[in-house]
Design an enzyme around this catalytic site. Sequence first.
Site, short mmCIF file in Angstrom:
data_model
loop_
_atom_site.label_atom_id
_atom_site.label_comp_id
_atom_site.label_asym_id
_atom_site.label_seq_id
_atom_site.Cartn_x
_atom_site.Cartn_y
_atom_site.Cartn_z
CE LYS A 1 -3.57 2.66 0.87
NZ LYS A 1 -4.36 3.03 -0.32
N GLY B 1 -5.19 -6.27 -8.95
CA GLY B 1 -5.70 -5.37 -7.92
C GLY B 1 -7.05 -5.77 -7.38
CB CYS C 1 -0.02 11.72 -4.23
SG CYS C 1 0.58 10.07 -3.90
C1 LIG Z 1 -8.90 0.19 -2.65
C2 LIG Z 1 -7.77 0.58 -3.54
C3 LIG Z 1 -6.63 1.21 -3.00
C4 LIG Z 1 -5.57 1.60 -3.83
N1 LIG Z 1 -4.47 2.18 -3.28
C5 LIG Z 1 -3.40 2.51 -4.07
C6 LIG Z 1 -2.21 3.06 -3.49
O1 LIG Z 1 -2.07 3.20 -2.27
N2 LIG Z 1 -1.20 3.41 -4.35
C7 LIG Z 1 -1.29 3.23 -5.70
O2 LIG Z 1 -0.35 3.55 -6.43
N3 LIG Z 1 -2.41 2.67 -6.26
C8 LIG Z 1 -3.45 2.32 -5.47
N4 LIG Z 1 -4.56 1.74 -6.04
C9 LIG Z 1 -4.60 1.49 -7.50
C10 LIG Z 1 -4.25 0.04 -7.84
O3 LIG Z 1 -2.94 -0.28 -7.42
C11 LIG Z 1 -4.37 -0.23 -9.37
O4 LIG Z 1 -3.46 0.60 -10.06
C12 LIG Z 1 -5.76 0.01 -9.90
O5 LIG Z 1 -6.75 -0.37 -8.97
C13 LIG Z 1 -6.02 -0.74 -11.23
O6 LIG Z 1 -5.91 -2.14 -11.05
P1 LIG Z 1 -7.19 -3.11 -10.78
O7 LIG Z 1 -8.25 -2.73 -11.77
O8 LIG Z 1 -6.67 -4.50 -10.97
O9 LIG Z 1 -7.61 -2.84 -9.37
C14 LIG Z 1 -5.64 1.35 -5.24
C15 LIG Z 1 -6.78 0.71 -5.76
C16 LIG Z 1 -7.83 0.31 -4.95
C17 LIG Z 1 -9.00 -0.40 -5.56
#
Ligand SMILES: Cc1cc2nc3c(=O)[nH]c(=O)nc-3n(C[C@H](O)[C@H](O)[C@H](O)COP(=O)(O)O)c2cc1C
Length: 302
Positions: A44, A265, A130
Amino acid sequence: MNTAVKIAGVEFQNPIMEASGTFGSGQEYSEFVDLNSLGAVVTKGVANVPWPGNPTPRIAEVSSGMLNAIGLQNPGVEVFCKRDLEFLKQFPNTKVLVNVCGHSTEEYIEVVDRLAGENRVDMLEINISCPNVKAGGITFGTDPKNVEAITKEMKKHAKQPVIMKLSPNVTDIKEVAKAAEAGGADGISLINTLTGMKIDVERQDFVLANKTGGMSGPAVHPIAVRMVYECANTVSIPIIGMGGISTWEDAVEMMLAGATAISVGTANFYNPTATTDILAGLKEYMKRKQINDVNDIIGIVK
Ligand SMILES: Cc1cc2nc3c(=O)[nH]c(=O)nc-3n(C[C@H](O)[C@H](O)[C@H](O)COP(=O)(O)O)c2cc1C
Protein backbone atom coordinates in the site's frame (compact mmCIF):
# COMPACT_ATOMS: atom_id res chain seq x y z
CA MET A 1 9.98 -23.67 -18.39
CA ASN A 2 11.28 -20.21 -17.39
CA THR A 3 8.82 -17.88 -15.69
CA ALA A 4 11.42 -15.41 -14.37
CA VAL A 5 11.49 -11.83 -15.65
CA LYS A 6 13.96 -9.02 -15.00
CA ILE A 7 13.25 -5.35 -14.41
CA ALA A 8 16.16 -2.96 -13.89
CA GLY A 9 18.45 -5.83 -12.95
CA VAL A 10 16.05 -7.23 -10.34
CA GLU A 11 14.93 -10.80 -11.07
CA PHE A 12 11.35 -11.78 -10.24
CA GLN A 13 10.65 -15.52 -10.05
CA ASN A 14 7.50 -14.91 -12.11
CA PRO A 15 5.71 -11.87 -13.54
CA ILE A 16 2.73 -11.95 -11.14
CA MET A 17 2.43 -9.22 -8.49
CA GLU A 18 -0.52 -7.66 -6.73
CA ALA A 19 -1.46 -4.00 -7.17
CA SER A 20 -0.76 -1.43 -4.49
CA GLY A 21 -3.57 -0.78 -2.03
CA THR A 22 -5.44 -4.00 -2.72
CA PHE A 23 -3.30 -6.38 -0.66
CA GLY A 24 -2.17 -4.44 2.42
CA SER A 25 1.48 -5.34 2.81
CA GLY A 26 0.71 -9.02 2.33
CA GLN A 27 -0.06 -10.02 5.91
CA GLU A 28 -3.85 -9.96 5.50
CA TYR A 29 -3.65 -12.26 2.46
CA SER A 30 -0.98 -14.60 3.78
CA GLU A 31 -3.59 -17.11 5.02
CA PHE A 32 -4.96 -17.46 1.46
CA VAL A 33 -1.83 -17.03 -0.67
CA ASP A 34 1.70 -18.39 -0.28
CA LEU A 35 3.44 -15.02 -0.53
CA ASN A 36 6.69 -16.82 -1.33
CA SER A 37 5.18 -17.95 -4.64
CA LEU A 38 4.51 -14.44 -6.01
CA GLY A 39 6.85 -12.44 -8.23
CA ALA A 40 6.51 -9.53 -5.82
CA VAL A 41 4.46 -8.05 -3.04
CA VAL A 42 3.60 -4.43 -3.81
CA THR A 43 2.74 -2.51 -0.66
CA LYS A 44 0.00 0.00 0.00
CA GLY A 45 1.19 3.59 -0.53
CA VAL A 46 3.60 4.72 2.21
CA ALA A 47 3.98 8.38 3.21
CA ASN A 48 6.49 10.18 5.46
CA VAL A 49 3.96 10.38 8.32
CA PRO A 50 0.63 8.58 9.01
CA TRP A 51 -2.25 9.68 6.75
CA PRO A 52 -5.80 9.23 8.10
CA GLY A 53 -7.42 8.91 4.65
CA ASN A 54 -10.78 10.31 3.57
CA PRO A 55 -14.11 10.25 5.44
CA THR A 56 -16.41 7.27 4.79
CA PRO A 57 -18.17 5.97 2.74
CA ARG A 58 -15.14 5.61 0.55
CA ILE A 59 -15.84 2.45 -1.46
CA ALA A 60 -18.69 1.68 -3.86
CA GLU A 61 -19.45 -1.16 -6.24
CA VAL A 62 -20.19 -0.28 -9.87
CA SER A 63 -20.84 -2.48 -12.92
CA SER A 64 -17.81 -4.76 -13.34
CA GLY A 65 -15.70 -2.69 -11.00
CA MET A 66 -15.50 -0.44 -8.00
CA LEU A 67 -14.86 3.14 -6.99
CA ASN A 68 -12.54 3.96 -4.11
CA ALA A 69 -11.61 7.18 -2.38
CA ILE A 70 -9.52 5.77 0.46
CA GLY A 71 -7.29 8.85 0.37
CA LEU A 72 -4.08 6.84 0.75
CA GLN A 73 -4.61 6.03 4.43
CA ASN A 74 -1.36 4.56 5.75
CA PRO A 75 0.59 4.31 9.02
CA GLY A 76 3.65 6.24 7.78
CA VAL A 77 7.09 5.00 6.86
CA GLU A 78 8.38 4.32 10.41
CA VAL A 79 5.56 1.92 11.33
CA PHE A 80 5.74 0.46 7.85
CA CYS A 81 9.45 -0.41 8.26
CA LYS A 82 9.10 -1.85 11.78
CA ARG A 83 5.88 -3.80 11.21
CA ASP A 84 5.37 -4.56 7.51
CA LEU A 85 8.94 -4.84 6.23
CA GLU A 86 9.82 -7.05 9.19
CA PHE A 87 6.88 -9.33 8.31
CA LEU A 88 7.95 -9.53 4.66
CA LYS A 89 11.42 -10.78 5.65
CA GLN A 90 9.84 -14.27 6.02
CA PHE A 91 9.36 -14.55 2.24
CA PRO A 92 12.81 -14.42 0.65
CA ASN A 93 11.70 -15.69 -2.79
CA THR A 94 9.38 -12.75 -3.31
CA LYS A 95 10.57 -9.27 -4.19
CA VAL A 96 9.18 -6.26 -2.33
CA LEU A 97 8.06 -3.12 -4.16
CA VAL A 98 7.23 -0.23 -1.87
CA ASN A 99 4.62 2.16 -3.21
CA VAL A 100 5.50 5.74 -2.19
CA CYS A 101 3.13 8.71 -1.88
CA GLY A 102 3.41 12.33 -0.78
CA HIS A 103 1.80 15.79 -1.00
CA SER A 104 5.00 17.47 -2.16
CA THR A 105 8.33 16.49 -3.70
CA GLU A 106 9.92 16.93 -0.24
CA GLU A 107 7.53 14.39 1.29
CA TYR A 108 8.32 11.82 -1.40
CA ILE A 109 12.05 12.41 -0.85
CA GLU A 110 11.69 11.85 2.90
CA VAL A 111 10.18 8.39 2.30
CA VAL A 112 12.69 7.44 -0.40
CA ASP A 113 15.60 8.52 1.84
CA ARG A 114 14.21 6.54 4.80
CA LEU A 115 13.89 3.40 2.63
CA ALA A 116 17.38 3.73 1.14
CA GLY A 117 18.98 1.69 3.92
CA GLU A 118 16.32 -1.04 3.98
CA ASN A 119 17.68 -4.02 2.07
CA ARG A 120 14.31 -5.86 2.11
CA VAL A 121 13.08 -3.16 -0.32
CA ASP A 122 13.92 -4.31 -3.85
CA MET A 123 12.25 -1.54 -5.80
CA LEU A 124 10.26 1.66 -5.36
CA GLU A 125 6.99 2.37 -7.10
CA ILE A 126 6.30 6.10 -7.01
CA ASN A 127 2.59 6.89 -7.05
CA ILE A 128 2.35 10.20 -8.88
CA SER A 129 -1.43 10.22 -8.67
CA CYS A 130 -1.20 11.80 -5.19
CA PRO A 131 -2.52 15.36 -4.81
CA ASN A 132 0.21 17.95 -5.27
CA VAL A 133 -0.56 20.56 -2.63
CA LYS A 134 1.89 23.11 -4.00
CA ALA A 135 0.32 22.93 -7.45
CA GLY A 136 -3.12 23.49 -5.93
CA GLY A 137 -4.19 19.88 -5.58
CA ILE A 138 -3.72 18.67 -9.15
CA THR A 139 -1.86 15.40 -9.21
CA PHE A 140 1.86 15.17 -9.98
CA GLY A 141 1.21 12.63 -12.68
CA THR A 142 -0.88 14.66 -15.11
CA ASP A 143 1.75 17.17 -16.29
CA PRO A 144 4.70 15.68 -18.20
CA LYS A 145 7.05 18.46 -16.99
CA ASN A 146 6.20 17.66 -13.36
CA VAL A 147 6.63 13.96 -14.04
CA GLU A 148 10.11 14.44 -15.47
CA ALA A 149 11.12 16.70 -12.57
CA ILE A 150 9.87 14.41 -9.80
CA THR A 151 11.38 11.35 -11.50
CA LYS A 152 14.78 13.09 -11.54
CA GLU A 153 14.44 13.90 -7.83
CA MET A 154 13.49 10.31 -7.01
CA LYS A 155 16.47 9.00 -8.96
CA LYS A 156 18.81 11.40 -7.13
CA HIS A 157 17.75 10.01 -3.76
CA ALA A 158 16.74 6.39 -4.37
CA LYS A 159 19.07 3.50 -3.65
CA GLN A 160 16.63 1.05 -5.27
CA PRO A 161 15.38 1.09 -8.89
CA VAL A 162 12.52 3.53 -9.45
CA ILE A 163 9.24 2.64 -11.17
CA MET A 164 6.95 5.62 -11.87
CA LYS A 165 3.26 4.70 -11.56
CA LEU A 166 1.26 6.61 -14.15
CA SER A 167 -2.23 8.04 -13.95
CA PRO A 168 -4.60 7.22 -16.82
CA ASN A 169 -6.45 10.53 -16.28
CA VAL A 170 -4.51 12.28 -19.04
CA THR A 171 -5.09 13.05 -22.71
CA ASP A 172 -1.99 11.24 -23.95
CA ILE A 173 -0.35 8.65 -21.69
CA LYS A 174 2.57 8.33 -24.14
CA GLU A 175 3.73 11.88 -23.29
CA VAL A 176 3.76 11.05 -19.58
CA ALA A 177 5.63 7.79 -20.20
CA LYS A 178 8.24 9.69 -22.24
CA ALA A 179 8.62 12.22 -19.43
CA ALA A 180 9.24 9.45 -16.88
CA GLU A 181 11.83 7.89 -19.18
CA ALA A 182 13.50 11.28 -19.74
CA GLY A 183 13.67 11.75 -15.96
CA GLY A 184 15.62 8.50 -15.65
CA ALA A 185 12.91 6.09 -14.46
CA ASP A 186 13.95 2.43 -14.45
CA GLY A 187 10.43 1.44 -15.45
CA ILE A 188 6.81 2.55 -15.42
CA SER A 189 3.68 0.93 -14.07
CA LEU A 190 0.15 1.60 -15.28
CA ILE A 191 -2.73 2.13 -14.94
CA ASN A 192 -3.76 3.71 -11.69
CA THR A 193 -7.51 4.27 -11.27
CA LEU A 194 -9.74 6.36 -13.56
CA THR A 195 -11.70 9.14 -11.88
CA GLY A 196 -15.40 8.27 -11.58
CA MET A 197 -18.56 9.19 -9.71
CA LYS A 198 -21.69 7.40 -8.47
CA ILE A 199 -24.94 9.05 -7.37
CA ASP A 200 -27.57 7.35 -5.20
CA VAL A 201 -30.90 8.05 -6.93
CA GLU A 202 -33.02 7.44 -3.82
CA ARG A 203 -30.98 9.67 -1.54
CA GLN A 204 -30.22 11.99 -4.47
CA ASP A 205 -26.70 12.37 -3.19
CA PHE A 206 -23.17 11.18 -3.90
CA VAL A 207 -22.40 7.64 -2.81
CA LEU A 208 -18.84 8.51 -1.79
CA ALA A 209 -18.16 11.17 0.85
CA ASN A 210 -15.40 12.42 -1.46
CA LYS A 211 -17.93 12.72 -4.36
CA THR A 212 -15.43 11.21 -6.82
CA GLY A 213 -13.42 8.01 -6.59
CA GLY A 214 -10.91 5.97 -8.56
CA MET A 215 -12.49 3.36 -10.80
CA SER A 216 -10.84 -0.05 -11.05
CA GLY A 217 -11.76 -3.65 -11.82
CA PRO A 218 -12.60 -5.66 -14.96
CA ALA A 219 -14.42 -2.74 -16.65
CA VAL A 220 -11.16 -0.76 -16.98
CA HIS A 221 -9.12 -3.64 -18.42
CA PRO A 222 -9.45 -2.78 -22.15
CA ILE A 223 -8.39 0.82 -21.40
CA ALA A 224 -5.38 -0.47 -19.47
CA VAL A 225 -4.36 -2.84 -22.30
CA ARG A 226 -4.56 0.02 -24.80
CA MET A 227 -2.43 2.30 -22.61
CA VAL A 228 0.20 -0.39 -21.89
CA TYR A 229 0.40 -1.11 -25.62
CA GLU A 230 0.84 2.58 -26.44
CA CYS A 231 3.56 3.04 -23.82
CA ALA A 232 5.37 -0.17 -24.79
CA ASN A 233 5.60 1.14 -28.34
CA THR A 234 6.84 4.56 -27.20
CA VAL A 235 9.44 4.01 -24.47
CA SER A 236 12.16 1.41 -24.05
CA ILE A 237 11.99 1.03 -20.25
CA PRO A 238 10.08 -1.99 -18.86
CA ILE A 239 6.39 -1.79 -17.94
CA ILE A 240 4.41 -3.34 -15.11
CA GLY A 241 0.87 -3.60 -16.48
CA MET A 242 -2.29 -3.48 -14.41
CA GLY A 243 -5.93 -2.53 -14.58
CA GLY A 244 -8.78 -4.99 -14.29
CA ILE A 245 -6.68 -8.14 -14.43
CA SER A 246 -8.76 -10.95 -12.94
CA THR A 247 -7.94 -14.03 -15.05
CA TRP A 248 -4.81 -15.57 -16.55
CA GLU A 249 -6.12 -14.52 -19.97
CA ASP A 250 -6.14 -10.87 -18.84
CA ALA A 251 -2.55 -11.27 -17.59
CA VAL A 252 -1.33 -12.87 -20.83
CA GLU A 253 -3.13 -10.17 -22.84
CA MET A 254 -1.28 -7.48 -20.88
CA MET A 255 2.09 -9.17 -21.49
CA LEU A 256 1.36 -9.61 -25.21
CA ALA A 257 0.62 -5.85 -25.27
CA GLY A 258 4.09 -5.16 -23.83
CA ALA A 259 4.11 -5.57 -20.04
CA THR A 260 7.13 -7.36 -18.55
CA ALA A 261 5.15 -8.09 -15.37
CA ILE A 262 1.57 -7.62 -14.25
CA SER A 263 -0.28 -6.62 -11.08
CA VAL A 264 -3.62 -7.91 -9.85
CA GLY A 265 -5.70 -5.37 -7.92
CA THR A 266 -9.46 -5.30 -7.40
CA ALA A 267 -9.79 -9.03 -8.23
CA ASN A 268 -8.13 -9.83 -4.87
CA PHE A 269 -11.19 -8.43 -3.11
CA TYR A 270 -13.60 -11.00 -4.56
CA ASN A 271 -11.09 -13.79 -5.16
CA PRO A 272 -8.31 -13.76 -2.56
CA THR A 273 -6.36 -16.39 -4.52
CA ALA A 274 -6.56 -14.45 -7.81
CA THR A 275 -2.76 -14.00 -7.97
CA THR A 276 -1.89 -17.69 -7.54
CA ASP A 277 -4.81 -18.77 -9.80
CA ILE A 278 -3.42 -16.47 -12.51
CA LEU A 279 0.10 -17.86 -12.04
CA ALA A 280 -1.23 -21.44 -12.42
CA GLY A 281 -3.18 -20.41 -15.54
CA LEU A 282 -0.12 -18.73 -17.05
CA LYS A 283 1.97 -21.88 -16.55
CA GLU A 284 -0.76 -24.06 -18.13
CA TYR A 285 -0.92 -21.68 -21.11
CA MET A 286 2.87 -21.82 -21.53
CA LYS A 287 2.78 -25.63 -21.42
CA ARG A 288 -0.09 -25.86 -23.91
CA LYS A 289 1.52 -23.38 -26.30
CA GLN A 290 5.01 -24.87 -25.79
CA ILE A 291 6.41 -21.55 -24.62
CA ASN A 292 9.68 -22.27 -22.80
CA ASP A 293 10.35 -18.73 -21.65
CA VAL A 294 7.68 -16.27 -20.52
CA ASN A 295 9.85 -13.44 -21.86
CA ASP A 296 9.01 -14.69 -25.36
CA ILE A 297 5.45 -13.38 -25.14
CA ILE A 298 6.28 -9.83 -23.98
CA GLY A 299 5.12 -7.24 -26.51
CA ILE A 300 4.86 -9.63 -29.45
CA VAL A 301 1.50 -8.30 -30.63
CA LYS A 302 2.38 -5.27 -32.75
C1 LIG B 1 -8.90 0.19 -2.65
C2 LIG B 1 -7.77 0.58 -3.54
C3 LIG B 1 -6.63 1.21 -3.00
C4 LIG B 1 -5.57 1.60 -3.83
N1 LIG B 1 -4.47 2.18 -3.28
C5 LIG B 1 -3.40 2.51 -4.07
C6 LIG B 1 -2.21 3.06 -3.49
O1 LIG B 1 -2.07 3.20 -2.27
N2 LIG B 1 -1.20 3.41 -4.35
C7 LIG B 1 -1.29 3.23 -5.70
O2 LIG B 1 -0.35 3.55 -6.43
N3 LIG B 1 -2.41 2.67 -6.26
C8 LIG B 1 -3.45 2.32 -5.47
N4 LIG B 1 -4.56 1.74 -6.04
C9 LIG B 1 -4.60 1.49 -7.50
C10 LIG B 1 -4.25 0.04 -7.84
O3 LIG B 1 -2.94 -0.28 -7.42
C11 LIG B 1 -4.37 -0.23 -9.37
O4 LIG B 1 -3.46 0.60 -10.06
C12 LIG B 1 -5.76 0.01 -9.90
O5 LIG B 1 -6.75 -0.37 -8.97
C13 LIG B 1 -6.02 -0.74 -11.23
O6 LIG B 1 -5.91 -2.14 -11.05
P1 LIG B 1 -7.19 -3.11 -10.78
O7 LIG B 1 -8.25 -2.73 -11.77
O8 LIG B 1 -6.67 -4.50 -10.97
O9 LIG B 1 -7.61 -2.84 -9.37
C14 LIG B 1 -5.64 1.35 -5.24
C15 LIG B 1 -6.78 0.71 -5.76
C16 LIG B 1 -7.83 0.31 -4.95
C17 LIG B 1 -9.00 -0.40 -5.56
